[in-house]
Design a protein around this motif. Structure first.
Motif, PDB file in Angstrom:
ATOM      1  N   GLU A   1      18.352  44.038  70.695  1.00 54.27           N
ATOM      2  CA  GLU A   1      17.563  42.991  70.045  1.00 54.27           C
ATOM      3  C   GLU A   1      18.303  42.468  68.825  1.00 54.27           C
TER       4      GLU A   1
ATOM      5  N   GLU B  98      18.984  34.812  58.464  1.00 56.73           N
ATOM      6  CA  GLU B  98      18.770  35.143  59.874  1.00 56.73           C
ATOM      7  C   GLU B  98      17.606  36.106  60.056  1.00 56.73           C
TER       8      GLU B  98
ATOM      9  N   CYS C  63      23.801  33.189  70.221  1.00 58.33           N
ATOM     10  CA  CYS C  63      23.896  34.515  69.630  1.00 58.33           C
ATOM     11  C   CYS C  63      23.849  35.598  70.715  1.00 58.33           C
TER      12      CYS C  63
ATOM     13  N   THR D 279      22.528  38.753  71.940  1.00 58.25           N
ATOM     14  CA  THR D 279      21.321  39.504  71.584  1.00 58.25           C
ATOM     15  C   THR D 279      21.328  40.937  72.087  1.00 58.25           C
TER      16      THR D 279
ATOM     17  N   ALA E 187      20.878  34.499  73.563  1.00 57.33           N
ATOM     18  CA  ALA E 187      19.571  33.900  73.277  1.00 57.33           C
ATOM     19  C   ALA E 187      19.300  32.671  74.139  1.00 57.33           C
TER      20      ALA E 187
ATOM     21  N   ARG F 164      13.539  31.762  66.958  1.00 57.74           N
ATOM     22  CA  ARG F 164      13.812  32.886  66.068  1.00 57.74           C
ATOM     23  C   ARG F 164      15.288  33.247  66.009  1.00 57.74           C
ATOM     24  N   VAL F 165      16.056  32.798  66.959  1.00 63.19           N
ATOM     25  CA  VAL F 165      17.483  33.065  66.978  1.00 63.19           C
ATOM     26  C   VAL F 165      18.144  31.900  67.697  1.00 63.19           C
TER      27      VAL F 165
ATOM     28  N   TRP G   6      14.104  35.392  62.072  1.00 63.38           N
ATOM     29  CA  TRP G   6      13.630  36.303  63.123  1.00 63.38           C
ATOM     30  C   TRP G   6      12.187  36.742  62.872  1.00 63.38           C
TER      31      TRP G   6
ATOM     32  N   ASN H 246      25.745  32.656  65.495  1.00 67.73           N
ATOM     33  CA  ASN H 246      24.337  32.357  65.260  1.00 67.73           C
ATOM     34  C   ASN H 246      24.219  30.959  64.674  1.00 67.73           C
TER      35      ASN H 246
ATOM     36  N   HIS I  26      19.957  39.787  66.301  1.00 68.61           N
ATOM     37  CA  HIS I  26      19.715  38.406  65.902  1.00 68.61           C
ATOM     38  C   HIS I  26      20.589  38.039  64.710  1.00 68.61           C
TER      39      HIS I  26
END
Length: 752
Positions: A713, A90, A695, A697, A740, A690-691, A94, A674, A715
């Motif tokens: 932030e 993960e 998820c 966030t 996300a 990126r995620v 990211w 995720n 992730h």
């Protein structure tokens, strides 16, 4: 100014280091072991003989790390490795969704350097081990860069070197090559023609330029490309891991003759590039240049050390659940011919199990020594079972297992064998799951103790609105429906269209084994008459006998379209009876001989952004994201969604856990979504985002009315919050501030 007078001789300096745990080998397995042990309070020394971490996943070799998800090419749904291995994937997504191997090096180095309690020694090769009876007491290494010897004393050791340097030097029992079929009853045992070991590979990267590029091959390059029986598979677009089959060395000593193997692989690589550039078969290669060639081979197989259980083919194919199951795999049994690129056999022989299989703790320590853990590709496994368990994300997962096991052994003064007893191993299994490390078909007991949980809302699946997009049913498609024991399958409404009258069969299928996603049992079917565009109701008189996912399967009918929706749901997906050529040759696993494996259909999802979901109605609404899921100990979708999801119109979703009696805690661990089905290959392939969409966030976490964390932030799936000192918890409140892009999902709050 320093001036040193002549002397008779000089010696390089020596440093003595003492540790609770010595981890030898800085591939993904060794790194995960070191991180896990250090996070659990051990003083850890990680020794790596290369300048970077990651082993075959590093920029020196550039193989993408993969595991049970198998490029999303088999039936292992939501199977991506959890815990620290999942954290690494993960974090790389990211920071490095493009798959730059140098950036992956940076991710790994950053994790190691920032971990308290972990001493990292790079460029250091171990060459000597001291033992006392059945215990390793110390190991010595040398770093030629700083000209320093290191003498490391440790109470426990973990061998993650791939070749088993610690175990070999300490005299531990090991094997090389393949067992005969008669020894373990493994029908995939390869025999002499196919060969008894997998070889090495060297990869290369190419790129296009704006002008012609000349290539003059070295004198040692392979001149006759037809010496490679599969050379007609070569194209100018193949790159990096696509050329995994440029392999050789399986009939040699893959440790002591590695340099010989490397030179032969360089001969092959430069001969292949000479053919692509200069044969005239690939005119587009005129403006191509070779950008990178590996300088060390990626090694697949050498020594395998022996524990109290030898993992075998039947463990994998039958998906045996061991009493001491602490890890899992899901890659196919993937065996390669020993002659590699020069073999007339196919480049690999792959057979998948119907789902994930578990790996026992008894395979993760040496039975010869009382304090040597095994992880990575040297664990106690037969050659056939090794063909699956060897892949890097599986190795990384097992690294965390032994790191946390070492911490428990240290805390309770146990040997690995003593920890593996049926009366004790539950301690490790529960600790792993509390840390977010999923184990198939196991549950975390009382993750939040005797808490009562309330939520601001609950999403119920009643309708997914159409988005004016349609999907032709060119291949069989199925919707995975999460059902609970005793629950009647609801009536599902879908919208279909056809220019001319068509018939379409829709079936309800189930897996034989709970937690699998291989539909083998027909529960009911219905044939529809489709004409024009109209809604259809699918009613099946079926009551689920257990918690499980059922397949609502639509037959292939290219003249019928199904309406789609923009809504995505966690723990619910659409799969297709399709082919992923990276890991299979057909849409169905077919055994072309008596190999002791199953034949079954592959049902695969599409990668984002190409995943689709049918528009539908559900009567009565399917209640599959209830707050009670937060207390059931499930860390991801398996027999059910196991998640709480807020209503779509809930502008401020919250969860509150309350205890009538104070619940002491030091660590609060949140498990978010995720998308554990999303393969996050580390290099080369690149990824859409990126995620993943579900998820969480951004969130706030309150304990007894006090704000203890505000994250904006996130992730990661696993979010651990450690308190400065233990606190008696009366109430924990979680506020979800952002996701996300799709409905957020929460699986658990684990208190320790």
């Amino acid at each position: 100014m320093k001036i040193f007078q002549q002397t008779d001789a000089r010696r390089f300096p020596r440093q003595r280091i003492r540790a609770d745990l010595l981890v030898a080998g800085g591939g993904l397995s060794g790194l995960c072991a070191a991180l896990a042990a250090a996070r659990d309070g051990l003083n850890v020394v990680l020794v790596q003989d290369r300048p970077v971490l990651g082993g075959n996943a590093s920029s020196e070799v550039r193989l993408w790390a993969n595991g049970a998800t198998s490029h999303m090419g088999n039936n292992n749904r939501w199977a991506r490795e959890g815990g620290i291995m999942g954290e690494i994937l993960e974090e790389n997504l990211w920071r490095n969704k493009e798959g730059n191997p140098v950036m992956f090096d940076l991710v790994l180095l950053d994790l190691a350097r920032s971990q308290p309690g972990l001493t990292l020694l790079l460029n250091t090769a171990l060459f000597e081990v001291t033992t006392d009876g059945a215990r390793i007491t110390s190991a010595s290494g040398f770093n030629p860069i700083n000209e320093t010897f290191y003498d490391i004393e440790a109470a426990q050791c973990c061998d993650a070197t791939g070749d088993g340097v610690l175990g070999y030097l300490a005299g531990a029992e090991y094997r090389e090559g393949a067992e005969e079929q008669t020894e373990l009853g493994e029908k995939m045992a390869p025999g002499d023609s196919f060969g008894h070991k997998l070889g090495h590979s060297i990869y290369f990267y190419t790129r296009q330029t704006s002008a012609p590029v000349t290539f003059v091959p070295p004198s040692f390059a392979l001149q006759d490309i037809s010496a490679i029986p599969r050379y007609r598979r070569l194209t100018s677009t193949l790159n990096g891991c696509d050329l995994w089959w440029l392999e050789w060395g399986g009939r040699l000593d893959t440790v002591h003759e590695s340099e010989t193997i490397k030179w032969e692989l360089w001969k092959i690589v430069w001969g292949v590039w000479h053919y692509i550039k200069n044969s005239g078969e690939f005119p587009e290669a005129d403006t191509m240049t070779i950008e990178w060639v590996g300088t060390i081979p990626g090694k697949r197989e050498s020594r395998r050390f022996i524990g109290d259980h030898l993992l075998c083919q039947q463990d994998i194919i039958e998906q045996r659940d061991h009493y001491d199951a602490v890890g899992y795999g899901g890659w196919s049994i993937d065996l390669h011919p020993a002659d590699g690129v020069y073999s007339t056999h196919d480049g690999c022989r792959q057979f998948h199990s119907k789902g994930t299989y578990t790996i026992p703790l008894r395979s993760l320590y040496s039975r010869s020594l009382d304090n040597l853990f095994l992880t990575g590709r040297l664990i106690s496994a037969s050659h056939v079972a090794f063909g699956s368990a060897r892949v890097m994300c599986t190795c990384g997962l097992l690294g965390e297992v032994v790191g946390r096991a070492a911490a428990l052994c240290h805390q309770h003064q146990l040997t690995p064998r003593q920890l593996a007893k049926a009366s004790r191993v539950g301690m490790l299994q529960q600790h792993l799951q509390a840390s977010g490390c999923y184990i198939p078909r196991q549950r975390l007991e009382a993750p939040a103790g005797a808490a009562r949980v309330t939520t601001s809302s609950e999403y119920q699946l009643a309708a997914l609105e159409a988005n004016d997009q349609w999907l032709p049913l060119r291949e069989r498609m199925a919707l995975l429906l999460p059902m609970q024991a005793g629950q009647r399958v609801p009536t599902i409404g879908v919208t279909l269209r056809a220019r001319e009258p068509q018939t379409l069969t829709v079936s309800l299928l189930a897996s034989e084994r709970s937690g699998n996603f291989t539909p083998e049992r027909l529960l009911a079917s219905q044939t529809l008459e489709v004409s024009g565009m109209q809604p259809h109701r699918l009613t099946f008189n079926v009551v689920s006998e257990r918690d499980q996912y059922l397949f609502l399967a639509f037959d292939a009918q290219p003249n019928v379209d199904i309406a789609l929706t923009d809504t995505a749901l966690p723990g619910v997906m659409t799969v297709f009876n399709s082919l992923n050529a990276r890991v299979a040759k057909h849409t169905r696993q077919i055994a072309d001989g008596d190999y002791g494996v199953d034949e079954f259909d592959f049902w695969l999802p599409r990668r984002r952004p190409h995943q689709v979901m049918p528009a539908l109605t559900c009567e009565p609404p399917l209640r599959c994201f209830a707050p009670d899921n937060l207390l059931n100990g499930g860390l991801r979708p398996e027999q059910h969604t196991n998640a709480w999801v807020p209503a779509a119109d809930d502008a401020a979703p919250t969860v509150t856990w309350r205890w009538e009696a104070a619940h002491p805690c030091r660590t609060l661990t949140l498990i978010f979504d995720n998308d554990a089905d999303n393969a996050m290959e580390t290099v080369q392939m690149g990824h859409h985002s990126r995620v993943t969409p579900h998820c969480v966030t951004a969130y706030r976490l309150w304990l007894n009315g006090q704000l203890i964390a505000e994250v904006d932030e996130n992730h990661h799936t696993v979010c651990e919050h450690r308190l400065p000192q233990p606190v008696d918890a009366h109430e924990v409140r979680l506020e979800l501030l952002a996701s996300a892009g799709a409905l957020p999902a929460v699986y658990s709050l684990n208190l320790r």
